[in-house]
Design an enzyme around this catalytic site. Structure first.
Site, PDB file in Angstrom:
ATOM      1  N   LYS A 107       0.830  -1.211   0.000  1.00 38.59           N
ATOM      2  CA  LYS A 107       0.000   0.000   0.000  1.00 38.59           C
ATOM      3  C   LYS A 107       0.861   1.257   0.000  1.00 38.59           C
ATOM      4  CE  LYS A 107      -0.488  -0.169   5.039  1.00 38.59           C
ATOM      5  NZ  LYS A 107      -1.419  -0.223   6.176  1.00 38.59           N
ATOM      6  N   TYR A 129      15.798  30.288   8.124  1.00 35.41           N
ATOM      7  CA  TYR A 129      14.596  30.997   8.555  1.00 35.41           C
ATOM      8  C   TYR A 129      14.502  31.042  10.077  1.00 35.41           C
ATOM      9  CZ  TYR A 129      12.643  30.910   3.817  1.00 35.41           C
ATOM     10  OH  TYR A 129      12.417  31.101   2.484  1.00 35.41           O
TER      11      TYR A 129
END
Length: 361
Positions: free
Chosen positions: A35, A255
């Site tokens: 999956k 940042y």
């Protein structure tokens, strides 16, 4: 020089890990769980490589149909089952097996007018409380499925552990005991064990085991590596050093300026970021393997770049290869630094990453 990150998928390692599953559970058949694009490794390519698996499991019908379109003929099980009755002819036409876990699915099968019969896995909720029928519903569901003309004789019985990755969990013992109480007198094939249970609970292996994460060389158990279980990492995620700059003591990087240099040092910029699937919340100090040595992430992860501390006298040059995880650097360590699990890191790889499939050792 390409600045696009590369995910190398070692298909030989994938085969080795399947063999390891078979060594751990020699009396069980293997339902290989593919999956979520085979946990980010490439659904079709992985299925094509796992020729020794007995069957495949996916979550949803589109994944199963993609495998059939690619020519995969092995049995395929839909772990979430079908969503509506209109899908039943599609399942039959494509020889797909379905999990049944609720009353609506059972009623749809009872009311279906099909030209053949479907193979069904009946899922019992023994404590996960996600999918599955309640234990007190088991006898009725079992009887009705056996009587249903649309269902092949010989339904399979399954459940799912919620704490198999917690060694010694009382919950796991309780779930296994409940499943055995319900199913011990039934002749049908049974399945309980996921990757964690395959490794740590041999008494739960039953007729079918369901490996997922461990097929890709990663430990499903906390604070352990795949190598400890004789598994080999399948994915090697790498990129390149694209810039270097010196920063002075007291200067910040990235940042928010959340990392500050204590001494004069060199900063390297590597072309990968959360836009490629690298975890945005990886903390300062997260390891990166850079041409034979381990360096540390500093500053916040950006969309396209990360920055690492190269030290006062780096020997690397622009173009140097950086490995984010792989044989040189266990993904389990990176996940821990990002306060997540390897499953999420693998599944978050984006289409910006270039996949390369390696067939040799």
């Amino acid at each position: 020089m390409s600045r696009r990150p590369v995910a190398q998928i070692n298909l030989a390692a994938l085969g080795h890990n399947l063999q390891r599953v078979q060594q751990l559970a020699p009396a069980s058949k293997v339902l290989a769980v593919l999956k979520a694009n085979a946990y980010g490794h490439g659904l079709v390519k992985v299925a094509q490589a796992l020729t020794a698996a007995d069957a495949f499991a996916v979550a949803r019908i589109d994944e199963a149909l993609a495998l059939r379109t690619a020519g995969i003929v092995k049995p395929i099980v839909l772990l979430e089952g079908f969503y509506e009755a209109a899908e039943l002819p599609i399942l039959l036409a494509n020889n797909l097996q379905t999990v049944v876990h609720n009353e609506l699915q059972l009623m749809a099968l009872e009311q279906a007018e099909l030209d053949g019969q479907l193979k069904v896995w009946l899922k019992i909720d023994t404590g996960m409380h996600r999918l599955g029928i309640a234990p007190e519903q088991f006898a009725e569901f079992y009887r009705r499925l056996w009587q249903c003309p649309a269902v092949q004789p010989g339904i399979r019985l399954m459940s799912h552990f919620c704490c198999a990755d917690i060694p010694g969990s009382d919950k796991t013992e309780q779930q296994q005991a409940l499943f055995q109480l319900l199913c011990s007198d039934k002749a049908e094939q049974q399945s309980l064990a996921n990757s964690a249970a395959i490794i740590s609970l041999p008494q739960s292996h039953a007729d079918w085991v369901r490996p997922g994460l461990m097929l890709h060389g990663i430990s499903p158990l906390p604070n352990q590596s795949g190598q400890q279980h004789q598994l080999q990492p399948v994915m090697r995620l790498s990129s390149r050093l694209i810039a270097m700059r010196q920063v002075q003591a007291g200067e910040t990087v990235g940042y928010g300026g959340n990392w500050q240099a204590k001494v004069t040092t060199w900063i390297g910029v590597i072309a990968i970021g959360y836009g490629d699937g690298y975890p945005r919340h990886a903390s300062n100090g997260t390891p990166v393997w850079l041409e034979g040595r381990e360096v540390q992430l500093v500053g916040r992860v950006s969309m396209d770049m990360i920055t690492v501390d190269l030290g006062e006298c780096p020997t690397e040059t622009i173009g140097a290869e950086a490995v984010l995880w792989g044989p040189e650097l266990a993904i389990e360590r990176v996940a821990q630094c990002a306060d997540t699990i390897p499953y999420e890191l693998l599944c978050n790889i984006t289409p910006r990453v270039n996949y390369q499939y390696l067939t040799g050792q």
